[in-house]
Design a protein around this motif. Structure first.
Motif, short mmCIF file in Angstrom:
data_model
loop_
_atom_site.label_atom_id
_atom_site.label_comp_id
_atom_site.label_asym_id
_atom_site.label_seq_id
_atom_site.Cartn_x
_atom_site.Cartn_y
_atom_site.Cartn_z
N TYR A 64 -57.44 -84.88 -10.01
CA TYR A 64 -56.88 -83.87 -10.92
C TYR A 64 -57.98 -82.96 -11.45
CZ TYR A 64 -55.03 -82.00 -15.28
OH TYR A 64 -54.67 -81.17 -16.29
N VAL A 65 -57.74 -81.67 -11.40
CA VAL A 65 -58.69 -80.71 -11.97
C VAL A 65 -58.02 -79.81 -13.00
CG1 VAL A 65 -60.35 -80.71 -10.08
CG2 VAL A 65 -58.42 -79.13 -10.02
N GLY A 66 -56.69 -79.87 -13.14
CA GLY A 66 -55.90 -79.21 -14.16
C GLY A 66 -56.20 -77.75 -14.38
N PRO A 67 -55.44 -77.05 -15.17
CA PRO A 67 -54.15 -77.49 -15.69
C PRO A 67 -53.04 -77.41 -14.64
CG PRO A 67 -54.61 -75.26 -16.44
CD PRO A 67 -55.81 -75.71 -15.64
N ILE A 68 -51.87 -77.99 -15.00
CA ILE A 68 -50.72 -78.03 -14.10
C ILE A 68 -49.64 -77.09 -14.66
CG2 ILE A 68 -48.84 -79.47 -13.21
CD1 ILE A 68 -50.72 -81.86 -13.40
N ALA A 69 -49.08 -76.27 -13.79
CA ALA A 69 -47.95 -75.42 -14.19
C ALA A 69 -46.74 -76.31 -14.45
CB ALA A 69 -47.65 -74.39 -13.11
N MET A 70 -46.11 -76.15 -15.61
CA MET A 70 -44.97 -76.97 -15.98
C MET A 70 -43.65 -76.44 -15.42
SD MET A 70 -46.25 -77.85 -19.89
CE MET A 70 -44.68 -77.53 -20.56
N ALA A 71 -43.63 -75.19 -14.97
CA ALA A 71 -42.39 -74.60 -14.46
C ALA A 71 -41.89 -75.41 -13.27
CB ALA A 71 -42.64 -73.15 -14.04
N GLY A 72 -40.60 -75.71 -13.29
CA GLY A 72 -40.00 -76.47 -12.20
C GLY A 72 -39.12 -77.57 -12.75
N GLU A 154 -37.71 -83.03 -18.54
CA GLU A 154 -36.69 -82.02 -18.24
C GLU A 154 -37.35 -80.86 -17.52
OE1 GLU A 154 -35.44 -81.88 -22.24
OE2 GLU A 154 -37.07 -80.61 -22.90
N GLY A 155 -36.57 -80.04 -16.90
CA GLY A 155 -37.10 -78.88 -16.20
C GLY A 155 -37.72 -77.89 -17.17
N ALA A 156 -38.64 -77.08 -16.66
CA ALA A 156 -39.32 -76.09 -17.50
C ALA A 156 -39.30 -74.74 -16.81
CB ALA A 156 -40.76 -76.53 -17.75
N ILE A 157 -39.32 -73.69 -17.62
CA ILE A 157 -39.37 -72.34 -17.06
C ILE A 157 -40.74 -71.71 -17.23
CG2 ILE A 157 -36.90 -71.93 -17.26
CD1 ILE A 157 -37.50 -70.32 -19.82
N GLU A 158 -41.61 -72.35 -18.02
CA GLU A 158 -42.96 -71.83 -18.20
C GLU A 158 -43.84 -72.93 -18.77
OE1 GLU A 158 -41.42 -72.43 -21.59
OE2 GLU A 158 -40.63 -70.47 -21.09
N GLY A 159 -45.12 -72.62 -18.89
CA GLY A 159 -46.05 -73.52 -19.56
C GLY A 159 -47.11 -74.10 -18.65
N LEU A 160 -48.21 -74.50 -19.29
CA LEU A 160 -49.32 -75.16 -18.61
C LEU A 160 -49.64 -76.45 -19.35
CD1 LEU A 160 -51.68 -72.10 -18.04
CD2 LEU A 160 -50.34 -73.30 -16.30
N PHE A 161 -49.87 -77.51 -18.60
CA PHE A 161 -50.20 -78.84 -19.13
C PHE A 161 -51.59 -79.22 -18.64
CE2 PHE A 161 -50.58 -83.37 -18.31
CZ PHE A 161 -50.21 -83.92 -19.52
N ASP A 162 -52.41 -79.72 -19.55
CA ASP A 162 -53.75 -80.17 -19.17
C ASP A 162 -54.05 -81.49 -19.86
OD1 ASP A 162 -56.24 -80.12 -17.96
OD2 ASP A 162 -57.13 -78.77 -19.43
N LEU A 163 -54.40 -82.50 -19.08
CA LEU A 163 -54.84 -83.78 -19.62
C LEU A 163 -56.34 -83.66 -19.91
CD1 LEU A 163 -54.48 -86.81 -20.29
CD2 LEU A 163 -55.04 -87.26 -17.89
N GLU A 164 -56.72 -83.81 -21.16
CA GLU A 164 -58.13 -83.68 -21.53
C GLU A 164 -58.87 -85.01 -21.45
OE1 GLU A 164 -58.69 -81.62 -25.21
OE2 GLU A 164 -57.85 -79.75 -24.40
N SER A 165 -58.25 -86.09 -21.97
CA SER A 165 -58.97 -87.37 -21.95
C SER A 165 -58.04 -88.55 -22.20
CB SER A 165 -60.09 -87.37 -23.00
OG SER A 165 -59.54 -87.30 -24.31
N ILE A 166 -58.50 -89.70 -21.73
CA ILE A 166 -57.88 -90.99 -22.04
C ILE A 166 -59.02 -91.90 -22.50
CG2 ILE A 166 -56.67 -93.02 -21.17
CD1 ILE A 166 -55.44 -91.25 -19.01
#
Length: 173
Positions: A64-72, A154-166
């Protein structure tokens, strides 16, 4: 790392060659994991799993190198890392960043030990910003890999998701 691997491996030259060929990002990731796991027996120690140790579910070949598009559609965003922890209670601190999530979405996080789900949580993501999520779980067997499964509920029409840390720590509870 090379010196430690020499102690336990008959393929000394092969190990050295692999370590020399690692890029800077992989070297930093391995160093972070080495430092975290070397302190694992200390009850107050933290174990850091860099976000790069996870994978998008469509390809475990590329980290993973992020971010991920949430649309879909609703779907799994990230899985991994399938590392091992000592048995007992653990608490994970997960930090995610979100951008352009104007319509709102629910994020689910599941913690699996092998094929068993040990914990799950769902939370609403903000339109923009960083979110710290705490999730507790119990490890029953050291030989079963622990993975995190991040998903959009749920489905999304926009947005970006990024995992920063665990970041993980042992818990007394």
């Amino acid at each position: 790392i090379i010196d430690c691997m020499k102690e336990f491996s008959d393929e000394q030259e092969e190990v050295e060659a692999i370590c020399r060929e690692m890029d800077e990002v992989d070297s930093i990731m391995l160093s972070t994991l080495t430092n975290s796991y070397s302190q694992l027996l200390n009850a107050d120690s933290l174990v850091e799993w860099p976000s790069r140790t996870l994978f998008e579910p469509t390809s475990r070949e590329q980290p993973y190198v992020g971010p991920i598009a949430m649309a879909g559609p609703a779907r799994r965003l990230l899985t991994g890392p399938a590392y091992h922890l000592t048995p007992g209670n653990w608490v994970a601190r997960v930090i995610v960043a979100v951008e352009e999530n104007l319509s709102g979405n629910m994020l689910s996080i599941r913690v699996a030990e092998g094929k068993n789900i040990r914990s799950r949580i769902a939370t609403e993501l903000p339109p923009k910003g960083r979110l710290e999520i705490t999730i507790g779980f119990e490890v029953h067997a050291a030989n079963a890999p622990v993975s995190f499964l991040f998903g959009m509920e749920e489905g999304a029409i926009e947005g970006l998701f990024d995992l920063e840390s665990i970041t993980l720590r042992r818990s007394e509870e």
